[in-house]
Scaffold this motif. Structure first.
Motif, PDB file in Angstrom:
ATOM      1  N   PHE A   1      -9.849   2.719  -7.923  1.00  0.00           N
ATOM      2  CA  PHE A   1     -10.347   1.349  -7.854  1.00  0.00           C
ATOM      3  C   PHE A   1     -11.394   1.159  -6.761  1.00  0.00           C
ATOM      4  N   ASP A   2     -12.107   0.026  -6.847  1.00  0.00           N
ATOM      5  CA  ASP A   2     -13.069  -0.340  -5.808  1.00  0.00           C
ATOM      6  C   ASP A   2     -12.386  -0.954  -4.592  1.00  0.00           C
ATOM      7  N   GLY A   3     -11.152  -1.323  -4.732  1.00  0.00           N
ATOM      8  CA  GLY A   3     -10.412  -1.908  -3.633  1.00  0.00           C
ATOM      9  C   GLY A   3      -9.008  -2.245  -4.079  1.00  0.00           C
ATOM     10  N   MET A   4      -8.206  -2.768  -3.140  1.00  0.00           N
ATOM     11  CA  MET A   4      -6.812  -3.077  -3.438  1.00  0.00           C
ATOM     12  C   MET A   4      -6.400  -4.373  -2.746  1.00  0.00           C
TER      13      MET A   4
ATOM     14  N   GLY B   1     -11.891   1.525   2.319  1.00  0.00           N
ATOM     15  CA  GLY B   1     -11.224   2.020   3.525  1.00  0.00           C
ATOM     16  C   GLY B   1     -11.143   1.021   4.654  1.00  0.00           C
ATOM     17  N   GLN B   2     -11.704  -0.173   4.446  1.00  0.00           N
ATOM     18  CA  GLN B   2     -11.683  -1.221   5.466  1.00  0.00           C
ATOM     19  C   GLN B   2     -10.600  -2.239   5.148  1.00  0.00           C
ATOM     20  N   VAL B   3      -9.732  -2.511   6.112  1.00  0.00           N
ATOM     21  CA  VAL B   3      -8.677  -3.500   5.926  1.00  0.00           C
ATOM     22  C   VAL B   3      -9.252  -4.888   6.236  1.00  0.00           C
ATOM     23  N   LEU B   4      -9.301  -5.734   5.213  1.00  0.00           N
ATOM     24  CA  LEU B   4      -9.829  -7.086   5.379  1.00  0.00           C
ATOM     25  C   LEU B   4      -8.747  -8.078   5.780  1.00  0.00           C
TER      26      LEU B   4
ATOM     27  N   ARG C   1       0.827  -1.209   0.000  1.00  0.00           N
ATOM     28  CA  ARG C   1       0.000   0.000   0.000  1.00  0.00           C
ATOM     29  C   ARG C   1       0.859   1.257   0.000  1.00  0.00           C
ATOM     30  N   SER C   2       1.986   1.202   0.691  1.00  0.00           N
ATOM     31  CA  SER C   2       2.856   2.366   0.833  1.00  0.00           C
ATOM     32  C   SER C   2       3.492   2.796  -0.478  1.00  0.00           C
ATOM     33  N   LEU C   3       3.453   1.952  -1.522  1.00  0.00           N
ATOM     34  CA  LEU C   3       4.016   2.309  -2.824  1.00  0.00           C
ATOM     35  C   LEU C   3       2.945   2.484  -3.901  1.00  0.00           C
ATOM     36  N   VAL C   4       1.711   2.702  -3.452  1.00  0.00           N
ATOM     37  CA  VAL C   4       0.628   3.053  -4.368  1.00  0.00           C
ATOM     38  C   VAL C   4       0.055   4.384  -3.890  1.00  0.00           C
TER      39      VAL C   4
END
Length: 272
Positions: free
Chosen positions: A56-59, A71-74, A45-48
């Motif tokens: 996007f809808d998610g990552m 915004g929720q970490v799964l 995440r730190s390099l995006v």
């Protein structure tokens, strides 16, 4: 409900670290038509950038180790502390130029940024702007001792042995892949938790959105995309990918410098 599309970053949606405007518009149009578009990358995440994530809808980051939706970490899978310290010790013993990747930061020893810049033949000041695909150099946090750092994945750029040989000295819980940067050769590669790959994150996100397996699409170009492509109902591969990756393809499209994602989305009926 529409399809859900998992897209790799480097070499798939992005050209040398930058998403072309034509790809940005293709993603926005597909989302307007009701499809879910999820970034599925080896990058942490730190390099995006925030701007890229917002597209996007998610990552799915860290090649399956980190998952974030709305915004929720799964999921946030890290190397256990003892295993991480053992990995760092072995890498240091083989003079590996490596970075430890975590969602909040990327870490390296003080000598590593200059070694990476030299290997990639780039100017470090230029790289820190994030417009060359080597924005990693501008994001590194350096320290002499990294044994206590919490991390999800390791990117290795150079070593005193081929990285496959170094990896063979690591505990069985650690998996190894050739580097997605083929120009770095056999002394580069990626280390990850052996049970973690992009398909793990892909399944979790598809379940989160309630998407049927038949509506799952994956688009990628590298070895760390293999499980993702094999898992998808429809696999799209970028021209010039390694042969094992191309072998998974239902559809082959041009690279990002030739707007391949626009072609893929049109042929899949995502943008009309």
């Amino acid at each position: 409900m529409g399809k859900i599309v998992f897209i790799d970053f480097d070499g798939t949606i992005a050209d040398r670290g930058v998403i072309p405007p034509q790809h940005v518009e293709a993603v926005r149009e597909a989302r307007r038509r009701g499809h879910r578009i999820v970034l599925c990358t080896g990058r942490p995440r730190s390099l995006v950038t925030d701007q890229d994530r917002a597209l996007f809808d998610g990552m799915v980051g860290a090649a399956g180790g980190y998952i974030e939706v709305d915004g929720q970490v799964l999921s946030d899978r890290r190397f256990p502390a003892a295993l991480g310290a053992r990995v760092v010790s072995i890498l240091d013993a083989h003079d590996v130029a490596y970075i430890l990747e975590a969602p909040d930061a990327v870490h390296a020893r003080p000598s590593t940024p200059a070694r990476i810049a030299s290997l990639m033949h780039v100017d470090r000041d230029e790289a820190s702007t994030g417009r060359t695909g080597l924005d990693i150099l501008g994001a590194l946090q350096v320290a002499d001792d990294l044994k206590a750092v919490s991390f999800s994945k390791v990117a290795c750029f150079d070593a005193d042995l081929p990285m496959a040989d170094v990896a063979s000295r690591l505990p069985a819980e650690v998996g190894f892949l050739p580097s997605s940067l083929a120009t770095l050769g056999e002394r580069a590669g990626e280390l990850h938790l052996a049970e973690v790959n992009k398909s793990v994150g892909m399944r979790l996100v598809a379940e989160h959105f309630g998407v049927d397996e038949a509506d799952v699409v994956a688009i990628g170009d590298g070895y760390n995309d293999l499980e993702m492509l094999q898992e998808a109902a429809t696999a799209v591969v970028i021209e010039g990918a390694p042969e094992p990756v191309l072998a998974t393809a239902d559809l082959v499209v041009p690279p990002p410098e030739r707007s391949g994602l626009v072609d893929a989305f049109a042929r899949l009926g995502l943008t009309g």
